[in-house]
Design a protein around this motif. Structure first.
Motif, PDB file in Angstrom:
ATOM      1  N   LEU A  38      43.822  34.538  37.179  1.00 27.57           N
ATOM      2  CA  LEU A  38      42.635  35.050  37.857  1.00 27.57           C
ATOM      3  C   LEU A  38      42.989  36.315  38.626  1.00 27.57           C
ATOM      4  O   LEU A  38      43.864  36.308  39.490  1.00 27.57           O
ATOM      5  CB  LEU A  38      42.079  33.997  38.824  1.00 27.57           C
ATOM      6  N   THR A  39      42.305  37.408  38.341  1.00 30.40           N
ATOM      7  CA  THR A  39      42.618  38.661  39.003  1.00 30.40           C
ATOM      8  C   THR A  39      41.459  39.640  38.888  1.00 30.40           C
ATOM      9  O   THR A  39      40.409  39.326  38.324  1.00 30.40           O
ATOM     10  CB  THR A  39      43.910  39.278  38.425  1.00 30.40           C
ATOM     11  N   THR A  40      41.648  40.826  39.421  1.00 32.30           N
ATOM     12  CA  THR A  40      40.628  41.862  39.387  1.00 32.30           C
ATOM     13  C   THR A  40      40.475  42.427  37.973  1.00 32.30           C
ATOM     14  O   THR A  40      41.423  42.503  37.201  1.00 32.30           O
ATOM     15  CB  THR A  40      40.992  43.005  40.342  1.00 32.30           C
ATOM     16  N   ASP A  41      39.256  42.828  37.666  1.00 32.16           N
ATOM     17  CA  ASP A  41      38.921  43.379  36.359  1.00 32.16           C
ATOM     18  C   ASP A  41      38.215  44.714  36.568  1.00 32.16           C
ATOM     19  O   ASP A  41      37.799  45.047  37.688  1.00 32.16           O
ATOM     20  CB  ASP A  41      37.997  42.403  35.624  1.00 32.16           C
ATOM     21  N   ILE A  42      38.080  45.480  35.513  1.00 30.22           N
ATOM     22  CA  ILE A  42      37.314  46.715  35.605  1.00 30.22           C
ATOM     23  C   ILE A  42      35.883  46.402  36.034  1.00 30.22           C
ATOM     24  O   ILE A  42      35.277  45.437  35.550  1.00 30.22           O
ATOM     25  CB  ILE A  42      37.331  47.454  34.257  1.00 30.22           C
ATOM     26  N   VAL A  43      35.344  47.195  36.937  1.00 37.25           N
ATOM     27  CA  VAL A  43      33.995  46.977  37.435  1.00 37.25           C
ATOM     28  C   VAL A  43      32.990  47.207  36.305  1.00 37.25           C
ATOM     29  O   VAL A  43      33.081  48.184  35.563  1.00 37.25           O
ATOM     30  CB  VAL A  43      33.697  47.915  38.621  1.00 37.25           C
ATOM     31  N   GLY A  44      32.040  46.259  36.182  1.00 36.03           N
ATOM     32  CA  GLY A  44      30.986  46.412  35.187  1.00 36.03           C
ATOM     33  C   GLY A  44      31.376  45.848  33.835  1.00 36.03           C
ATOM     34  O   GLY A  44      32.325  45.067  33.705  1.00 36.03           O
ATOM     35  N   PRO A  45      30.668  46.263  32.788  1.00 32.06           N
ATOM     36  CA  PRO A  45      30.850  45.653  31.462  1.00 32.06           C
ATOM     37  C   PRO A  45      32.069  46.146  30.705  1.00 32.06           C
ATOM     38  O   PRO A  45      32.354  45.668  29.617  1.00 32.06           O
ATOM     39  CB  PRO A  45      29.567  46.054  30.721  1.00 32.06           C
ATOM     40  N   GLY A  46      32.834  47.111  31.240  1.00 31.32           N
ATOM     41  CA  GLY A  46      33.947  47.683  30.504  1.00 31.32           C
ATOM     42  C   GLY A  46      35.199  46.840  30.483  1.00 31.32           C
ATOM     43  O   GLY A  46      36.137  47.146  29.740  1.00 31.32           O
ATOM     44  N   GLY A  47      35.277  45.787  31.297  1.00 36.44           N
ATOM     45  CA  GLY A  47      36.486  44.979  31.366  1.00 36.44           C
ATOM     46  C   GLY A  47      36.398  43.719  30.547  1.00 36.44           C
ATOM     47  O   GLY A  47      35.610  43.605  29.599  1.00 36.44           O
ATOM     48  N   LEU A  48      37.206  42.732  30.926  1.00 37.10           N
ATOM     49  CA  LEU A  48      37.203  41.465  30.214  1.00 37.10           C
ATOM     50  C   LEU A  48      36.010  40.610  30.593  1.00 37.10           C
ATOM     51  O   LEU A  48      35.586  39.744  29.816  1.00 37.10           O
ATOM     52  CB  LEU A  48      38.499  40.684  30.514  1.00 37.10           C
ATOM     53  N   ASP A  49      35.449  40.817  31.790  1.00 35.36           N
ATOM     54  CA  ASP A  49      34.354  39.992  32.284  1.00 35.36           C
ATOM     55  C   ASP A  49      33.424  40.856  33.130  1.00 35.36           C
ATOM     56  O   ASP A  49      33.900  41.601  33.996  1.00 35.36           O
ATOM     57  CB  ASP A  49      34.925  38.837  33.126  1.00 35.36           C
ATOM     58  N   PRO A  50      32.115  40.794  32.923  1.00 29.24           N
ATOM     59  CA  PRO A  50      31.198  41.641  33.695  1.00 29.24           C
ATOM     60  C   PRO A  50      31.105  41.278  35.166  1.00 29.24           C
ATOM     61  O   PRO A  50      30.463  42.001  35.942  1.00 29.24           O
ATOM     62  CB  PRO A  50      29.851  41.432  32.989  1.00 29.24           C
ATOM     63  N   SER A  51      31.769  40.183  35.595  1.00 34.38           N
ATOM     64  CA  SER A  51      31.706  39.780  37.001  1.00 34.38           C
ATOM     65  C   SER A  51      32.665  40.569  37.885  1.00 34.38           C
ATOM     66  O   SER A  51      32.699  40.371  39.092  1.00 34.38           O
ATOM     67  CB  SER A  51      32.032  38.293  37.132  1.00 34.38           C
TER      68      SER A  51
END
Length: 508
Positions: free
Chosen positions: A367-380
């Motif tokens: 569990l960690t930070t993802d790219i903001v918005g739909p560009g990452g692994l998860d839109p959350s």
């Protein structure tokens, strides 16, 4: 008939194409044979690259070369190069004499390296010369869908494993401690990372914008690593970072195309020049290749002389190929702390590499930070699916940063020694007489034991406030107050962690 026979006899015989001409250069003390495999072609970033096959003894791998070579010079060697018709193009790590060099007559990097392998060149101040090899690199994370509902959120930090809340009662890090994340670039707009970064570097486009490239297939990777190490903590948002008060710097190096040898050298020189305490590397070469001597020397220089002469801890992910690491690979470099991955049961993961050069293991930081918005692994804006040794490496890097914060007088060698000597025994290890196991190294990273050894016995805080709960994007965050009191900020997501089903393979 006789005229036809005479014609056939007089016709030149067809021959197979001659084999590629071999050229030899020296990589450190190792003689390397190289063959050009065809004409130069245009690289996606506009460079003209020639494919080559390199042979290190019985091992071979494919790479490409351009018109430059990476050269290490002794003081005064610049004049000898100029006399030979070579020009210094760019400093890579000038503190130990590493430069990018080209031939004024237009020869390629392989020809430069071969010419500078001569005894005359070596007596004139050329210590090493290798082509500026372009080889494919890979991020060392393999996203997977966990399937065990018994553990949730940042289980890898909990009091059954890393005891991070107790470690944070000793120290939460220090703003004077910086971790450089060499990876795919970072999302500086993430709410859990805003304000955590100092200026970075891009060695792909050669500028100072270390933002991620949204077209890269692993764009989210650097942001995920940075969050595990240093996400803003006790702020009522998202997750907790391993070293909450530490500063971060991001270097964008990974790309879908092959990366030149000069790029990681420049990345490590950036860590050297900025005084990093820890350098986190969740990447490696796609092929199991020997580490070039110039890159090895750059890493060792950071380990020995970074952080104002105390040295920086250089942490590398072991890789996800379920294979034994060679004694001449990146993870075996003297200045590298090599980290393998374990699961929530303190057992090996199905993908982690292993071998004599593996130092320690750490749990995967799913569990960690993802790219903001739909560009990452998860839109959350957060992902539950970060994995591979890529996610174990920043866990260990964050702990190393805590130790460097708590005991800044320690050298990098002393920090690494402390982490190894205080490691928690892995329950499934069968260590040798020296305490080392090829799968689990010297054990599991233990933050509390490492910090206690570094600063002395620390009594738990007398008054710990009751935790408060705050819902945020499907997580419940428990936080106490900072300022020396024990506290914990974690993000709890419903996850399933037993199967590790994606790309499952047996170890041997």
């Amino acid at each position: 008939m006789l005229s036809l026979l005479a014609t056939l006899l007089s016709a030149p015989l067809a021959h197979a194409a001659p084999p590629p001409e071999a050229t030899t250069f020296l990589d450190g003390d190792q003689a390397v044979t190289a063959e050009r495999l065809g004409a130069a072609a245009r690289h996606p970033r506009g460079r003209s690259l020639t494919p080559v096959r390199l042979r290190y003894g019985s091992r071979s791998f494919l790479a490409s070369i351009d018109h430059t070579a990476v050269v290490r010079l002794d003081p005064g060697g610049e004049e000898a190069l100029a006399r030979r018709g070579y020009r210094l193009v760019e400093p890579l790590m000038p503190s130990i004499g590493l430069w990018l060099v080209e031939d004024t007559a237009g020869a390629d990097g392989l020809s430069i390296a071969a010419a500078l392998a001569s005894p005359d060149a070596r007596t004139e101040g050329v210590r090493d010369a290798v082509p500026n090899l372009y080889v494919r690199m890979e991020r060392r994370g393999a996203p997977f869908i966990p399937d065990d509902p018994r553990f949730s959120g940042q289980w890898y930090f909990d009091d059954d494993r890393m005891h991070m809340s107790e470690a944070w009662g000793i120290t939460q890090g220090d703003p004077g401690t910086t971790v450089v994340v060499i990876d795919s670039g970072c999302d500086f707009t993430h709410p859990d990372l805003q304000g955590k970064f100092d200026p970075g570097l891009d060695v792909v486009d050669n500028d100072d914008d270390a933002s991620y490239d949204p077209t890269f297939s692993g764009a989210e990777h650097g942001t995920a690593c940075a969050g595990i190490i240093g996400a803003a903590t006790n702020n009522g948002v998202g997750i907790a970072g391993a070293c909450p008060a530490c500063r971060l710097r991001c270097v964008r190096m990974l790309a879908d195309e092959a990366t030149p040898l000069a790029a990681p050298i420049k990345a490590f020189d950036f860590a050297l020049q900025t005084g990093a305490a820890v350098v986190s590397n969740s990447w490696g070469y796609v092929e199991a290749m020997p580490v070039p001597a110039t890159l090895r020397d750059a890493i060792d220089n950071v380990f020995d002389n970074g952080r104002g002469g105390k040295g920086a801890v250089v942490v590398f992910a072991a890789g996800n190929d379920n294979r034994e690491l060679g004694a001449d690979e990146l993870n075996a470099v003297r200045g590298v702390l090599s980290i393998g991955a374990i699961n929530q049961f303190d057992d090996k993961t199905f993908f982690t590499n292993f071998g004599a050069s593996l130092d320690l293991v750490a749990p995967i930081g799913t569990l960690t930070t993802d790219i903001v918005g739909p560009g990452g692994l998860d839109p959350s804006d957060y992902t539950l699916n970060f994995g591979g040794t890529s996610s174990a490496c920043p866990v260990a890097a964050g702990v190393a940063a805590l130790v460097a914060s708590a005991a800044p007088e320690l050298t990098s060698a002393e920090i690494v020694k402390g982490l190894v000597e205080t490691a928690r025994p892995a329950p499934y290890a069968t260590p040798d007489a020296a305490g080392h196991d090829v799968i689990f190294g010297y054990g599991i990273v233990d933050p509390v034991a490492a910090l206690t050894a570094a600063v002395g016995e620390v009594k738990p805080p007398a008054n710990t406030p009751d935790p408060s709960a705050e819902e945020d994007a499907g997580c419940a965050c428990r936080a106490g107050r900072a300022g020396g009191e024990a506290w914990m900020a974690g993000a709890f997501y419903g996850v399933m962690l037993a199967g590790l089903a994606l790309r499952r393979r047996a170890r041997r």
